[in-house]
Design a protein around this motif. Structure first.
Motif, PDB file in Angstrom:
ATOM      1  N   SER A  45     -13.685  -2.552  -3.283  1.00 42.87           N
ATOM      2  CA  SER A  45     -12.433  -2.948  -2.641  1.00 42.87           C
ATOM      3  C   SER A  45     -12.105  -1.972  -1.513  1.00 42.87           C
ATOM      4  CB  SER A  45     -11.313  -2.932  -3.690  1.00 42.87           C
ATOM      5  OG  SER A  45     -10.078  -3.242  -3.094  1.00 42.87           O
ATOM      6  N   THR A  46     -11.803  -2.510  -0.343  1.00 41.47           N
ATOM      7  CA  THR A  46     -11.512  -1.643   0.803  1.00 41.47           C
ATOM      8  C   THR A  46     -10.175  -1.996   1.444  1.00 41.47           C
ATOM      9  OG1 THR A  46     -12.262  -0.897   2.981  1.00 41.47           O
ATOM     10  CG2 THR A  46     -12.832  -3.158   2.366  1.00 41.47           C
ATOM     11  N   ALA A  47      -9.555  -0.974   2.025  1.00 36.48           N
ATOM     12  CA  ALA A  47      -8.324  -1.195   2.777  1.00 36.48           C
ATOM     13  C   ALA A  47      -8.648  -1.773   4.157  1.00 36.48           C
ATOM     14  CB  ALA A  47      -7.550   0.110   2.918  1.00 36.48           C
ATOM     15  N   VAL A  67      -3.379 -12.924  -5.616  1.00 43.39           N
ATOM     16  CA  VAL A  67      -2.018 -12.425  -5.396  1.00 43.39           C
ATOM     17  C   VAL A  67      -1.709 -11.468  -6.540  1.00 43.39           C
ATOM     18  CG1 VAL A  67       0.406 -13.024  -5.160  1.00 43.39           C
ATOM     19  CG2 VAL A  67      -1.340 -14.512  -4.176  1.00 43.39           C
ATOM     20  N   ILE A  68      -1.388 -10.221  -6.171  1.00 47.11           N
ATOM     21  CA  ILE A  68      -1.202  -9.158  -7.168  1.00 47.11           C
ATOM     22  C   ILE A  68       0.279  -8.844  -7.326  1.00 47.11           C
ATOM     23  CG2 ILE A  68      -1.834  -6.792  -7.792  1.00 47.11           C
ATOM     24  CD1 ILE A  68      -4.093  -6.952  -5.765  1.00 47.11           C
ATOM     25  N   GLU A  69       0.649  -8.667  -8.559  1.00 46.98           N
ATOM     26  CA  GLU A  69       2.011  -8.225  -8.858  1.00 46.98           C
ATOM     27  C   GLU A  69       2.166  -6.774  -8.423  1.00 46.98           C
ATOM     28  OE1 GLU A  69       4.344  -9.454 -12.913  1.00 46.98           O
ATOM     29  OE2 GLU A  69       2.640  -8.177 -13.056  1.00 46.98           O
ATOM     30  N   TYR A  70       3.241  -6.447  -7.744  1.00 49.20           N
ATOM     31  CA  TYR A  70       3.465  -5.058  -7.331  1.00 49.20           C
ATOM     32  C   TYR A  70       3.823  -4.201  -8.553  1.00 49.20           C
ATOM     33  CZ  TYR A  70       5.877  -0.945  -5.591  1.00 49.20           C
ATOM     34  OH  TYR A  70       6.275   0.351  -5.394  1.00 49.20           O
ATOM     35  N   ASN A  71       3.159  -3.069  -8.677  1.00 49.65           N
ATOM     36  CA  ASN A  71       3.479  -2.132  -9.757  1.00 49.65           C
ATOM     37  C   ASN A  71       4.282  -0.983  -9.178  1.00 49.65           C
ATOM     38  OD1 ASN A  71       1.778  -3.490 -11.699  1.00 49.65           O
ATOM     39  ND2 ASN A  71       0.083  -2.708 -10.482  1.00 49.65           N
ATOM     40  N   PRO A  72       5.460  -0.765  -9.673  1.00 52.59           N
ATOM     41  CA  PRO A  72       6.300   0.297  -9.118  1.00 52.59           C
ATOM     42  C   PRO A  72       5.601   1.649  -9.195  1.00 52.59           C
ATOM     43  CG  PRO A  72       7.520  -1.042 -10.681  1.00 52.59           C
ATOM     44  CD  PRO A  72       6.104  -1.475 -10.779  1.00 52.59           C
ATOM     45  N   THR A  73       5.733   2.433  -8.144  1.00 53.18           N
ATOM     46  CA  THR A  73       5.101   3.753  -8.137  1.00 53.18           C
ATOM     47  C   THR A  73       6.137   4.866  -8.072  1.00 53.18           C
ATOM     48  OG1 THR A  73       4.852   3.603  -5.746  1.00 53.18           O
ATOM     49  CG2 THR A  73       2.959   2.972  -7.070  1.00 53.18           C
ATOM     50  N   GLY A  74       7.405   4.495  -8.277  1.00 51.60           N
ATOM     51  CA  GLY A  74       8.372   5.571  -8.466  1.00 51.60           C
ATOM     52  C   GLY A  74       9.375   5.796  -7.349  1.00 51.60           C
ATOM     53  N   VAL A 129     -15.230  -2.580 -10.868  1.00 52.41           N
ATOM     54  CA  VAL A 129     -14.490  -2.695  -9.609  1.00 52.41           C
ATOM     55  C   VAL A 129     -14.187  -1.297  -9.073  1.00 52.41           C
ATOM     56  CG1 VAL A 129     -13.502  -4.959 -10.126  1.00 52.41           C
ATOM     57  CG2 VAL A 129     -12.241  -2.929 -10.806  1.00 52.41           C
ATOM     58  N   PHE A 130     -14.399  -1.109  -7.778  1.00 53.26           N
ATOM     59  CA  PHE A 130     -14.053   0.167  -7.128  1.00 53.26           C
ATOM     60  C   PHE A 130     -12.622   0.040  -6.622  1.00 53.26           C
ATOM     61  CE2 PHE A 130     -17.827   2.892  -6.911  1.00 53.26           C
ATOM     62  CZ  PHE A 130     -18.760   2.042  -7.464  1.00 53.26           C
ATOM     63  N   MET A 131     -11.711   0.048  -7.585  1.00 48.35           N
ATOM     64  CA  MET A 131     -10.291  -0.111  -7.257  1.00 48.35           C
ATOM     65  C   MET A 131      -9.466   1.028  -7.851  1.00 48.35           C
ATOM     66  SD  MET A 131      -9.693  -4.201  -7.625  1.00 48.35           S
ATOM     67  CE  MET A 131     -10.818  -5.380  -6.854  1.00 48.35           C
ATOM     68  N   PHE A 137      -9.509 -11.626  -0.980  1.00 48.11           N
ATOM     69  CA  PHE A 137      -8.378 -10.878  -0.432  1.00 48.11           C
ATOM     70  C   PHE A 137      -7.411 -10.532  -1.544  1.00 48.11           C
ATOM     71  CE2 PHE A 137      -9.620 -13.300   3.437  1.00 48.11           C
ATOM     72  CZ  PHE A 137     -10.018 -12.183   4.154  1.00 48.11           C
ATOM     73  N   GLU A 138      -7.022  -9.260  -1.557  1.00 45.61           N
ATOM     74  CA  GLU A 138      -5.966  -8.862  -2.478  1.00 45.61           C
ATOM     75  C   GLU A 138      -4.667  -8.856  -1.686  1.00 45.61           C
ATOM     76  OE1 GLU A 138      -8.901  -5.750  -2.956  1.00 45.61           O
ATOM     77  OE2 GLU A 138      -7.887  -5.316  -4.858  1.00 45.61           O
ATOM     78  N   TYR A 139      -3.648  -9.394  -2.298  1.00 44.66           N
ATOM     79  CA  TYR A 139      -2.383  -9.561  -1.587  1.00 44.66           C
ATOM     80  C   TYR A 139      -1.252  -9.243  -2.554  1.00 44.66           C
ATOM     81  CZ  TYR A 139       0.761 -11.735   1.855  1.00 44.66           C
ATOM     82  OH  TYR A 139       1.723 -11.967   2.796  1.00 44.66           O
ATOM     83  N   LYS A 168       1.619   2.813   1.920  1.00 49.36           N
ATOM     84  CA  LYS A 168       2.982   3.190   1.516  1.00 49.36           C
ATOM     85  C   LYS A 168       3.348   2.827   0.076  1.00 49.36           C
ATOM     86  CE  LYS A 168       4.342   4.624   5.648  1.00 49.36           C
ATOM     87  NZ  LYS A 168       3.167   5.413   6.032  1.00 49.36           N
ATOM     88  N   PHE A 169       2.633   1.856  -0.492  1.00 50.41           N
ATOM     89  CA  PHE A 169       2.998   1.341  -1.823  1.00 50.41           C
ATOM     90  C   PHE A 169       2.140   1.925  -2.929  1.00 50.41           C
ATOM     91  CE2 PHE A 169       0.261  -1.272   0.797  1.00 50.41           C
ATOM     92  CZ  PHE A 169      -0.920  -1.203   0.069  1.00 50.41           C
ATOM     93  N   CYS A 170       1.220   2.820  -2.579  1.00 53.48           N
ATOM     94  CA  CYS A 170       0.196   3.248  -3.536  1.00 53.48           C
ATOM     95  C   CYS A 170       0.416   4.701  -3.957  1.00 53.48           C
ATOM     96  CB  CYS A 170      -1.178   3.085  -2.895  1.00 53.48           C
ATOM     97  SG  CYS A 170      -2.530   3.621  -3.947  1.00 53.48           S
ATOM     98  N   ALA A 171       0.337   4.952  -5.264  1.00 55.95           N
ATOM     99  CA  ALA A 171       0.559   6.310  -5.777  1.00 55.95           C
ATOM    100  C   ALA A 171      -0.531   7.275  -5.290  1.00 55.95           C
ATOM    101  CB  ALA A 171       0.596   6.298  -7.302  1.00 55.95           C
ATOM    102  N   LEU A 179     -10.952  -7.221  -0.014  1.00 59.89           N
ATOM    103  CA  LEU A 179     -10.200  -6.568   1.043  1.00 59.89           C
ATOM    104  C   LEU A 179      -8.715  -6.557   0.691  1.00 59.89           C
ATOM    105  CD1 LEU A 179     -10.883  -5.895   4.386  1.00 59.89           C
ATOM    106  CD2 LEU A 179      -8.817  -7.270   4.315  1.00 59.89           C
ATOM    107  N   SER A 180      -8.121  -5.372   0.745  1.00 53.38           N
ATOM    108  CA  SER A 180      -6.693  -5.252   0.451  1.00 53.38           C
ATOM    109  C   SER A 180      -5.924  -5.638   1.700  1.00 53.38           C
ATOM    110  CB  SER A 180      -6.365  -3.811   0.051  1.00 53.38           C
ATOM    111  OG  SER A 180      -7.070  -3.501  -1.121  1.00 53.38           O
ATOM    112  N   LEU A 181      -5.476  -6.866   1.740  1.00 54.16           N
ATOM    113  CA  LEU A 181      -4.873  -7.388   2.966  1.00 54.16           C
ATOM    114  C   LEU A 181      -3.355  -7.126   2.987  1.00 54.16           C
ATOM    115  CD1 LEU A 181      -5.794  -8.890   5.501  1.00 54.16           C
ATOM    116  CD2 LEU A 181      -5.272 -11.028   4.346  1.00 54.16           C
ATOM    117  N   HIS A 182      -2.654  -7.723   2.050  1.00 52.15           N
ATOM    118  CA  HIS A 182      -1.212  -7.505   1.833  1.00 52.15           C
ATOM    119  C   HIS A 182      -0.303  -7.977   2.965  1.00 52.15           C
ATOM    120  CE1 HIS A 182      -2.938  -5.400  -1.438  1.00 52.15           C
ATOM    121  NE2 HIS A 182      -3.070  -4.235  -0.866  1.00 52.15           N
ATOM    122  N   ALA A 183      -0.843  -8.284   4.117  1.00 51.04           N
ATOM    123  CA  ALA A 183      -0.080  -8.912   5.199  1.00 51.04           C
ATOM    124  C   ALA A 183      -1.109  -9.397   6.222  1.00 51.04           C
ATOM    125  CB  ALA A 183       0.876  -7.931   5.862  1.00 51.04           C
TER     126      ALA A 183
END
Ligand code: SAH
Length: 355
Positions: free
Chosen positions: A198-200, A293-300, A161-163, A262-264, A120-123, A220-224
């Motif tokens: 990097s995988t979801a 811990v990653i800063e959220y980048n606004p996607t619009g 990185v495969f990101m 883990f990416e969060y 939901k947060f990704c462009a 791993l893109s964990l985020h929660a």
């Protein structure tokens, strides 16, 4: 023969290419020479293969095509990050990024045109998945970005990185074949431990990575670390629950001895509280892991906001106090939409706006 009916020569292995030459009544080592032109020397036309006879070049031209990528609309951020679109042979486009730092030059590459996972947060998640990239297209992005590192900064590429766009583990064979070329002596000869996929979180494919004894790193893109919350932002979690992904990661660690990252992304009022940190800690304790811990980048679309810095600090401090390494990753290249989750080609965004 139209180009469409011809085989992309870079889908052939070295053995297959040698066999093709032998079948055409030629010496096998011609196949080896062509292979070197294709990979080591990144030659984009048969005409450019100087030590191959005109007759052989004509034969190659009749049978095969070299599907290369084209750099379009290269942009340089104030912080030195470089982003470009790459047009593929069939008109689709992906993006790749060079992230320069004092001690490293990192290429961020795409694995698919679009993505099927709808995070939901990704462009990129707002685009359809159009197709997988070939190993050659993955390789070409790395070569292009490696050249930028050299021409703009006079430095070699150190990390990949495969990101970028896409889910690499849903394009498993081509991503592994691309990495094989990037690491092999017939290709770029880069070290596998400088590469991170990097995988979801596709549990079955994480297990397969272990079975295939890969030598690159896994993120791993964990985020929660809570199924209810993760389901809300990453629909893939519904079929790949935290328990399933956790079991797969355990298996991955047992077989590769590698520590998972883990990416969060810290979202305001969603996953950045101490209770969230507790859940994350419990998840991390199953195997050696570290957290970015990653800063959220606004996607619009304004659905998410980035967490407050003091909350992020407290979150990380809690993890550190309990023995888990946690690093805050600041965004790079935001002014040119090159940061994590901002990759989606402009044409696509314009089309969305018109809807
Ligand atoms: N499909 C893969 C790789 C692509 S995304 C994966 O999910 O890991 C690369 C990283 O960027 C992931 O951790 C992803 O969750 C993160 N990301 C996506 N959108 C983002 C955003 N808007 N802000 C910050 N990071 C984002």
């Amino acid at each position: 023969m139209s180009n469409k009916a011809k085989i992309d020569i870079r889908t052939l292995s070295l053995a297959q290419l040698k066999e093709a030459f032998v079948a055409a009544g030629e010496k096998a080592f011609r196949g080896q020479q062509v292979y070197e032109w294709l990979w080591k020397k990144s030659c984009t036309s048969f005409a450019g293969m100087k030590n191959i006879s005109a007759e052989n070049r004509a034969w190659l031209d009749e049978q095969y095509v070299i599907n290369t990528i084209e750099i379009v609309d290269k942009q340089i951020s104030k912080d030195g990050t470089i982003k470009s679109g790459f047009t593929l042979h069939d008109g689709f486009m992906v993006e790749g990024v060079l992230i320069p730092a004092d001690d490293r030059m990192t290429a961020c590459v795409s694995s698919q045109v679009g993505c099927s996972l709808t995070c939901k947060f990704c462009a990129t998640g707002k685009m359809n998945r159009e197709r997988n990239l070939s190993a050659g297209e993955i390789y070409d992005q790395v070569v292009a970005i490696k050249n930028w590192a050299q021409t703009h900064y006079g430095k070699p590429l150190t990390n990949i990185v495969f990101m970028g766009m896409g889910e690499p583990l849903l394009n498993y064979a081509n991503v592994l074949a691309g990495i094989d070329k990037i690491t092999s002596q017939e290709g770029l000869g880069m070290a596998a431990d400088r590469i991170t996929v990097s995988t979801a979180g596709i549990a079955k494919m994480i297990q397969k990575l272990a079975d295939d004894k890969v030598r690159f790193n896994l993120a791993l893109s964990l985020h929660a670390a809570n199924d209810l919350k993760r389901n809300m932002i990453m629909p893939i979690n519904e079929s790949n629950s935290l328990a399933a992904v956790g079991a797969a990661l355990k298996y991955f660690h047992q077989h590769t001895k590698k520590r998972v990252t883990f990416e969060y992304i810290a979202f305001k009022d969603f996953n950045e509280g101490i209770q969230d940190a507790k859940e994350l800690l419990a998840f991390c304790k199953q195997f050696p892991a570290k957290v970015n811990v990653i800063e959220y980048n606004p996607t619009g679309d304004g659905a998410f906001e980035k967490a407050d810095a003091n909350k992020i600090d407290a979150f990380c401090a809690y993890l550190e106090k309990n023995g888990v390494v946690a690093t805050v990753r600041r965004s790079r290249g935001k002014d040119i939409d090159a940061a994590c989750g901002q990759l989606a080609n402009k044409k696509h965004e314009d089309a969305l706006l018109e809807q």
